[in-house]
Design an enzyme around this catalytic site. Sequence first.
Site, PDB file in Angstrom:
ATOM      1  N   GLY A   1       6.046  -1.704   6.931  1.00  0.00           N
ATOM      2  CA  GLY A   1       4.966  -0.869   7.433  1.00  0.00           C
ATOM      3  C   GLY A   1       3.741  -0.932   6.544  1.00  0.00           C
ATOM      4  O   GLY A   1       3.692  -1.649   5.552  1.00  0.00           O
TER       5      GLY A   1
ATOM      6  N   SER B   1      -1.416   1.890   1.303  1.00  0.00           N
ATOM      7  CA  SER B   1      -0.247   1.156   0.816  1.00  0.00           C
ATOM      8  C   SER B   1       0.329   0.251   1.896  1.00  0.00           C
ATOM      9  O   SER B   1       0.034   0.407   3.088  1.00  0.00           O
ATOM     10  CB  SER B   1       0.842   2.138   0.353  1.00  0.00           C
ATOM     11  OG  SER B   1       1.314   2.906   1.450  1.00  0.00           O
ATOM     12  N   THR B   2       1.162  -0.686   1.457  1.00  0.00           N
ATOM     13  CA  THR B   2       2.047  -1.419   2.350  1.00  0.00           C
ATOM     14  C   THR B   2       3.476  -1.164   1.874  1.00  0.00           C
ATOM     15  O   THR B   2       3.703  -0.849   0.701  1.00  0.00           O
ATOM     16  CB  THR B   2       1.745  -2.930   2.345  1.00  0.00           C
ATOM     17  OG1 THR B   2       1.675  -3.393   0.989  1.00  0.00           O
ATOM     18  CG2 THR B   2       0.457  -3.230   3.062  1.00  0.00           C
TER      19      THR B   2
ATOM     20  N   ASP C   1       1.211  17.390   5.713  1.00  0.00           N
ATOM     21  CA  ASP C   1       1.097  16.219   6.596  1.00  0.00           C
ATOM     22  C   ASP C   1       2.394  16.006   7.373  1.00  0.00           C
ATOM     23  O   ASP C   1       2.859  14.876   7.539  1.00  0.00           O
ATOM     24  CB  ASP C   1       0.761  14.981   5.754  1.00  0.00           C
ATOM     25  CG  ASP C   1       0.250  13.819   6.603  1.00  0.00           C
ATOM     26  OD1 ASP C   1      -0.203  14.059   7.742  1.00  0.00           O
ATOM     27  OD2 ASP C   1       0.310  12.668   6.127  1.00  0.00           O
TER      28      ASP C   1
END
Length: 345
Positions: A65, A70-71, A187
Amino acid sequence: MDSRKFSRPATTLQPHEFPSSGFEIIDPRQKVEEERLPFYKQDDYYPMRIGDVIKNRYQIVAKLGYGTSSTVWLSHDLSEQRYWVLKVHIHTLKENQELKVYRHIAGSSLDDHPGREYVRRFQDSFKLKGPCGEHDVFVMMPLGMSLRTLQEMQKGAVFQQNLVVRALDQVLLGLNFLHEANVTHTDLHADNLLVAITDDSVLSMVEENEIHNPSARKQTGNVITHVSQYMLGGAGPLTICDLGQARIGSEHRGNAMPIPYRAPEVILNMTWGKAVDAWSVGVLAWDLLEKGSLFRIYNDGCKEQNDSHHLAAMTALLGPPPPEFLRSSAETRKYWNNDAIFFSF
């Protein structure tokens, strides 16, 4: 930080060879994955490639993802002979809030809390030097699909009520753990709730799939952008993830929360705290049970009009706010009169 130690196996695995051909090559003019994000800059991200071995230990076996900062990659630990997820942040983060929150949680002495298993664990972190700067890398336990992905697989894209009740029980326990640690998540939604994996064979299948059926990719200069694999499976508890927007402390001000999930005190620029997570749980419950969102984004281009429509929808659903709430912020005068009648449209 989780301080558990693992005994080293007597032998270290040799890295696998991953295909250098036989995959779909995406047109360089087409934007894919993180490139589609509104503030994407190629140089901010670490140029990871499947097959890379990081720190002479973690071989990258699949991309899982991506996000604005970020990855996320599945890695095979050649020393421990197990799988970890590596979350590789952009190098331009001025302060890594998620790292700060994880370290705060590690010092909270709440490992025996019943909600601990419902919050993702942070195993380790290190710095990874890239061509444009240093990247924070998190080492974490792999997890399965998101609750959002699971929901999309259901008939009508909604869950049965008994499943939602069980899911919310786990979410509330996890939130209680965070709140006891003096952390507000801010979140919470179905994309940030992942199903834990109970069978590691799922992870080896992901690796084998990348060897025998390699994912599509795009090459721009020397940078390769890989297409993510879905991490299907998982039969364990729901796990609260992504603490990058979490706040430490009991009182806060300022913008927070995804727009459809915003609590009224956030919209009205009031002081807010842990109660905003409870508001998120209520909106989440609706989203899991119904096809449409409870509160929709009405106008992306006009914040004031969107706030007005959002607060009007809340008032129509819940009735006028109590007088003490109206007295808590001068912002309320834009929307309600002295009799708590909503007038701003």
